[in-house]
Design an enzyme around this catalytic site. Structure first.
Site, PDB file in Angstrom:
ATOM      1  N   ASN A  11      -2.531  -4.305   9.281  1.00 51.60           N
ATOM      2  CA  ASN A  11      -1.723  -3.024   9.306  1.00 51.60           C
ATOM      3  C   ASN A  11      -2.089  -2.155   8.712  1.00 51.60           C
ATOM      4  OD1 ASN A  11       0.459  -1.521  10.142  1.00 51.60           O
ATOM      5  ND2 ASN A  11       1.853  -2.782   9.150  1.00 51.60           N
ATOM      6  N   TRP A  12      -2.633  -0.949   9.029  1.00 50.09           N
ATOM      7  CA  TRP A  12      -3.097   0.225   8.233  1.00 50.09           C
ATOM      8  C   TRP A  12      -2.007   1.040   8.156  1.00 50.09           C
ATOM      9  CZ3 TRP A  12      -8.654   1.479  10.902  1.00 50.09           C
ATOM     10  CH2 TRP A  12      -9.396   0.414  10.266  1.00 50.09           C
ATOM     11  N   LYS A  13      -0.805   0.804   8.711  1.00 51.61           N
ATOM     12  CA  LYS A  13       0.328   1.734   8.778  1.00 51.61           C
ATOM     13  C   LYS A  13      -0.206   3.342   8.824  1.00 51.61           C
ATOM     14  CE  LYS A  13       2.483  -1.848   5.433  1.00 51.61           C
ATOM     15  NZ  LYS A  13       3.478  -2.032   4.717  1.00 51.61           N
ATOM     16  N   GLY A 234      -1.026  -5.643   5.092  1.00 48.40           N
ATOM     17  CA  GLY A 234      -0.808  -4.271   4.922  1.00 48.40           C
ATOM     18  C   GLY A 234      -2.001  -3.860   3.881  1.00 48.40           C
ATOM     19  N   GLY A 235      -1.418  -3.515   2.548  1.00 46.97           N
ATOM     20  CA  GLY A 235      -2.045  -2.864   1.690  1.00 46.97           C
ATOM     21  C   GLY A 235      -3.598  -3.453   1.391  1.00 46.97           C
TER      22      GLY A 235
HETATM   23  C1  PEP Z   1       2.802  -5.438   6.569  1.00 44.51           C
HETATM   24  O1  PEP Z   1       2.580  -4.050   6.431  1.00 44.51           O
HETATM   25  O2  PEP Z   1       2.976  -5.704   7.713  1.00 44.51           O
HETATM   26  C2  PEP Z   1       2.567  -5.983   5.375  1.00 44.51           C
HETATM   27  C3  PEP Z   1       2.640  -7.279   5.435  1.00 44.51           C
HETATM   28  O3  PEP Z   1       2.232  -5.059   4.225  1.00 44.51           O
HETATM   29  P1  PEP Z   1       1.654  -5.779   2.762  1.00 44.51           P
HETATM   30  O4  PEP Z   1       0.552  -6.645   3.016  1.00 44.51           O
HETATM   31  O5  PEP Z   1       1.224  -4.480   1.811  1.00 44.51           O
HETATM   32  O6  PEP Z   1       2.739  -6.334   1.917  1.00 44.51           O
END
Ligand code: PEP
Length: 257
Positions: A11-13, A234-235
């Site tokens: 998930n690149w947000k 995400g990150g």
């Molecule tokens: C997400 O955005 O769904 C997520 C799990 O982010 P992160 O891995 O950065 O916690």
């Protein structure tokens, strides 16, 4: 680990640029093996979907981060499932906690989005998870199940089974604080056992991803839990190296390590 095919989803947000997308696609094309025993998907912002779809390696799936609960009409700024499918998207996130909180998406609205995704042949990834306060007051199971129940009420178990679930404890998203493998397993097992009350086969078949500060160093332990079928990242999906490190852990597990 179960015999379900693991899914590593990035998930690149609201990150990236066209240059970032082009570079990521080139890197993934070079680094990912052509035959994989696990699935990989990326979720860019709407305006980068076209570029991803047109340049991605064949074995990578592409999804959007959101969709409208409506088919079309006077809904300025929204994008429908029909449009995403038309573009060539395979998947779509629904109910990410950032949208539940910042856009005040209710369980019922998320359920409508889930139904819209299915209507247009997209695989919805239903994100569920509790806040820190809810965990501390022992409400985790209630909160998570209410989020799933709303979808179940609207579409039924057969249709729910066509999607993917992602357990993402809100307190672990983007915080660097990962749920322990045991904490993840406990909730995943709970979800599966609740689904089994509706349909045993679907409960065993559906993929339940873990999300929340998942990275190369903890992916193996998390993914090796019996009811964890991959990760929503995400990150650590924002550089090809970090994302590939997680894919490599999925690869080891899918080879039966
Ligand atoms: C997400 O955005 O769904 C997520 C799990 O982010 P992160 O891995 O950065 O916690």
């Amino acid at each position: 680990m179960s015999d379900r095919k693991l899914l590593v989803a990035g998930n690149w947000k609201m990150h990236g640029s066209l240059t970032f997308v082009k570079e990521m696609m080139t890197s993934l094309a070079t680094m990912l093996p052509s035959k994989m025993n696990y699935d990989v998907a990326v979720f860019p912002v709407y305006i980068h979907l076209h570029e991803v779809i047109n340049t991605k390696p064949e074995q990578v799936l592409c999804g959007a981060q959101n969709l409208s609960e409506y088919d079309d009409g006077a809904v300025t700024g929204e994008v429908s499932g029909k449009m995403l499918a038309d573009l060539g998207c395979n998947m779509v996130l629904v109910g990410h906690s950032e949208r539940r909180v910042m856009n005040r998406e209710s369980n019922e609205e998320v359920a409508k989005k889930f139904a819209q995704a299915l209507k247009y042949g997209l695989t919805p990834v239903l994100c569920v998870g509790e806040s820190l306060l809810e965990r501390q007051s022992n409400q985790t199971f209630d909160v998570v199940w209410a989020q799933i129940q709303a979808v179940l009420d609207l579409v039924g178990i057969e249709q729910l089974g066509l999607g993917v679930l992602a357990y993402e404890p809100v307190w672990a998203i983007g915080t660097g604080e990962t749920a322990t493998a045991e904490q993840a397993q406990e909730v995943h097992q709970f979800i599966r056992s609740q689904l089994a009350l509706n349909d045993d086969t679907i409960s065993r078949r559906i993929r339940i991803l873990y999300g929340g500060s998942c990275k190369g160093s903890n992916a193996y332990e998390l993914f090796s839990m019996q009811d964890v079928d991959g990760g929503l990242i995400g990150g650590a999906s924002l550089t090809a190296q970090d994302f590939m490190a997680i894919c490599q852990e999925a690869d080891k597990l899918s080879q039966g390590d």
